[in-house]
Write a protein that holds these residues in place. Structure first.
Motif, short mmCIF file in Angstrom:
data_model
loop_
_atom_site.label_atom_id
_atom_site.label_comp_id
_atom_site.label_asym_id
_atom_site.label_seq_id
_atom_site.Cartn_x
_atom_site.Cartn_y
_atom_site.Cartn_z
N VAL A 47 0.84 -1.18 0.00
CA VAL A 47 0.00 0.00 0.00
C VAL A 47 0.89 1.25 0.00
O VAL A 47 1.87 1.29 0.74
N VAL A 48 0.57 2.23 -0.83
CA VAL A 48 1.33 3.48 -0.82
C VAL A 48 0.39 4.66 -0.73
O VAL A 48 -0.65 4.69 -1.39
N ALA A 61 4.55 7.68 -10.29
CA ALA A 61 5.89 7.22 -9.94
C ALA A 61 5.97 6.88 -8.46
O ALA A 61 6.55 5.85 -8.07
N ASP A 62 5.36 7.73 -7.61
CA ASP A 62 5.34 7.50 -6.16
C ASP A 62 4.86 6.09 -5.82
O ASP A 62 5.37 5.45 -4.89
N VAL A 63 3.84 5.67 -6.53
CA VAL A 63 3.18 4.41 -6.18
C VAL A 63 3.84 3.23 -6.86
O VAL A 63 4.18 2.23 -6.22
N ILE A 64 4.05 3.34 -8.19
CA ILE A 64 4.52 2.15 -8.89
C ILE A 64 6.01 1.89 -8.65
O ILE A 64 6.49 0.80 -8.90
N ILE A 65 6.71 2.88 -8.10
CA ILE A 65 8.13 2.64 -7.77
C ILE A 65 8.24 1.51 -6.76
O ILE A 65 9.25 0.82 -6.67
N HIS A 66 7.18 1.31 -5.97
CA HIS A 66 7.17 0.20 -5.00
C HIS A 66 6.39 -0.99 -5.54
O HIS A 66 6.15 -1.95 -4.81
N LYS A 67 5.94 -0.89 -6.78
CA LYS A 67 5.08 -1.93 -7.38
C LYS A 67 3.90 -2.23 -6.46
O LYS A 67 3.57 -3.40 -6.22
N ALA A 68 3.31 -1.17 -5.95
CA ALA A 68 2.20 -1.31 -5.00
C ALA A 68 0.90 -1.59 -5.73
O ALA A 68 0.73 -1.23 -6.90
N ILE A 72 3.87 -0.77 -23.83
CA ILE A 72 4.92 -0.25 -24.69
C ILE A 72 6.17 -1.14 -24.67
O ILE A 72 6.76 -1.41 -25.70
N TYR A 73 6.54 -1.58 -23.46
CA TYR A 73 7.78 -2.36 -23.36
C TYR A 73 7.52 -3.87 -23.40
O TYR A 73 8.44 -4.67 -23.22
N GLY A 74 6.25 -4.21 -23.59
CA GLY A 74 5.90 -5.62 -23.80
C GLY A 74 6.19 -6.54 -22.63
O GLY A 74 6.67 -7.66 -22.80
N ILE A 75 5.91 -6.05 -21.41
CA ILE A 75 6.17 -6.89 -20.24
C ILE A 75 5.17 -6.54 -19.14
O ILE A 75 4.85 -5.37 -18.93
N GLU A 76 4.65 -7.58 -18.49
CA GLU A 76 3.72 -7.32 -17.38
C GLU A 76 4.56 -6.97 -16.16
O GLU A 76 4.75 -7.80 -15.28
N TYR A 77 5.05 -5.75 -16.11
CA TYR A 77 5.97 -5.40 -15.04
C TYR A 77 5.27 -4.75 -13.84
O TYR A 77 5.38 -5.22 -12.72
N PHE A 78 4.57 -3.66 -14.11
CA PHE A 78 3.92 -2.95 -12.99
C PHE A 78 2.54 -3.52 -12.71
O PHE A 78 1.74 -3.69 -13.62
N PRO A 79 2.23 -3.77 -11.44
CA PRO A 79 0.84 -4.08 -11.09
C PRO A 79 -0.01 -2.83 -11.33
O PRO A 79 0.52 -1.72 -11.25
N ILE A 80 -1.28 -3.02 -11.62
CA ILE A 80 -2.16 -1.87 -11.86
C ILE A 80 -2.78 -1.47 -10.52
O ILE A 80 -3.57 -2.22 -9.95
N PRO A 81 -2.40 -0.30 -9.99
CA PRO A 81 -2.86 0.06 -8.63
C PRO A 81 -4.35 0.37 -8.56
O PRO A 81 -4.92 0.97 -9.48
N GLN A 82 -4.94 -0.09 -7.48
CA GLN A 82 -6.38 0.13 -7.25
C GLN A 82 -6.58 1.01 -6.02
O GLN A 82 -5.72 1.06 -5.15
N ALA A 83 -7.74 1.66 -5.97
CA ALA A 83 -8.07 2.46 -4.79
C ALA A 83 -8.33 1.55 -3.61
O ALA A 83 -8.89 0.47 -3.77
N TYR A 84 -7.88 1.95 -2.47
CA TYR A 84 -8.20 1.24 -1.24
C TYR A 84 -9.33 2.01 -0.60
O TYR A 84 -9.17 3.16 -0.20
N ASN A 85 -10.47 1.37 -0.55
CA ASN A 85 -11.65 2.09 -0.08
C ASN A 85 -11.86 1.91 1.42
O ASN A 85 -12.01 0.80 1.89
N PHE A 86 -11.87 3.02 2.14
CA PHE A 86 -12.08 2.93 3.59
C PHE A 86 -13.54 2.63 3.93
O PHE A 86 -13.85 2.17 5.01
N GLY A 87 -14.42 2.97 3.01
CA GLY A 87 -15.85 2.74 3.24
C GLY A 87 -16.34 3.40 4.51
O GLY A 87 -16.11 4.58 4.73
N ASP A 88 -16.99 2.60 5.36
CA ASP A 88 -17.61 3.15 6.57
C ASP A 88 -16.59 3.60 7.61
O ASP A 88 -16.94 4.28 8.57
N ALA A 89 -15.33 3.21 7.43
CA ALA A 89 -14.32 3.55 8.42
C ALA A 89 -14.00 5.05 8.41
O ALA A 89 -13.37 5.57 9.32
N LEU A 90 -14.44 5.74 7.34
CA LEU A 90 -14.19 7.18 7.27
C LEU A 90 -15.30 7.92 8.00
O LEU A 90 -16.44 7.91 7.56
#
Ligand code: TRP
Length: 331
Positions: A4-5, A132-139, A165-183
């Protein structure tokens, strides 16, 4: 464990709304995930290119988050500008970020409206730096509010595009982390809206506010002439006071004032006095801890050094691999 980032803007002091919003959830998450939290000081230059006290702001935010329970032993807590690797990935992502798509971002358009005298390239490429902030950690997960949805979409676009572009599944695709009712949404003291939404110094209670100031702010909160009928629905400013009391005071106290309201006997002055004392009690440990941390540069230095080193472990690997994927190779 999921990576998580999230970035923290180094602006202002934390108020109760921040605490019951993201901050408390960050604290919870650090026990459940592999969390990277950083202070986004590079990003802050897009709006404040010559900040008055960049270092002081960063220090404040760092101390306040630690005081709220972010544990440098659990989460990786660092300052964005300590992780130079992120600027390299930012540059590389910019090569595949198109001016047209960046110009179409609502947050960019908003900034253009807000600061027409300073429409800088950093503002335009803000989403690339954030990616860059997020995918640098492959989060894979990013806990952010609704206002960041488009930035998150751009992040996914850049990650997917790199992979394509570079033909490789390198970076995971980041998703939102939903806090839902915790907010928990904390209302402001000026009668309408969220705490911190309006700029007024009296609308928000900061964790670092001294007791006298808290009393002053709470006593000035907007109220009305009081209910004229039993069990009357509460108008917004009154409901807001009750909402605040609900999260801060004991259930018994809340019930007492609910009964007083419902029987038209309520005295807002009494309610506010009680609320002020409860807020003072609630914020006291934070206030003390913030003060202690702010006077301990030695400790803060240790935390940021350790955080940067930990962040560098994953960022360094990513940059090395990204360079190879693109084709930068040593002779
Ligand atoms: N743009 C975010 C904000 O304004 C801060 C931020 C910068 C961020 N980089 C990030 C958030 C990366 C999540 C992930 O609040």
């Amino acid at each position: 464990m999921e990576k998580v980032v999230s970035g923290i803007r180094p602006t202002g002091k934390l108020h109760l709304g921040n605490y019951f919003g993201a901050v408390r959830n960050f604290v919870k998450m650090q026990h459940e995930h592999n969390c990277y939290f950083f202070i986004a000081d590079y990003h802050s230059l897009t709006t404040h290119p010559t900040p008055e006290d960049l270092h002081g702001n960063v220090k404040h935010v760092l101390a306040e988050y630690i005081a709220c329970g972010l544990d440098p032993e659990k989460a990786t807590l660092y300052i964005q500008s300590d992780l130079h690797e992120v600027t390299e990935l930012y540059l590389l992502l910019n090569m595949n970020a198109y001016v047209g798509e960046l110009e179409r971002c609502t947050s960019f358009k908003e900034k253009v409206r807000k600061q027409p005298e300073n429409v800088n390239a950093g503002l335009l490429t803000y989403p690339a730096l954030m990616a860059a902030d997020v995918i640098i950690h492959k989060a894979s997960k990013v806990p952010v509010g609704k206002d960041q949805e488009q930035n998150l979409e751009m992040m996914r676009t850049f990650a997917r595009r790199f992979n394509r572009i570079y033909g490789i599944e390198y970076f995971p695709i980041p998703q939102a982390y939903n806090f839902g009712d915790a907010l928990v949404k904390i209302p402001g003291l000026d009668g309408s809206g969220k705490m911190g939404k309006s700029e007024g110094e009296t609308n928000a209670i900061f964790l670092s506010d001294e007791p006298a100031l808290i009393r002053k702010k709470v006593m000035r909160a907007v109220t009305d002439a009081g209910p004229s009928e039993m069990n009357q629905k509460k108008p917004e400013p009154i409901q807001n006071l009750f909402t605040l009391m609900d999260v801060i005071s004991s259930p018994k106290t809340v019930q007492y004032f609910e009964d007083q309201y419902n029987t038209c006997k309520i005295r807002y002055g009494d309610m506010k006095k009680q609320l002020a004392e409860d807020v003072i009690g609630f914020t006291e440990p934070f206030r003390e801890k913030i003060k202690e941390l702010l006077s301990n540069d030695h400790y803060l230095r240790k935390v940021t050094r350790k955080g940067a080193a930990k962040a560098r472990e994953s960022a360094g690997t990513t940059i090395k691999e990204v360079r190879e994927i693109i084709g930068f190779k040593p002779f």
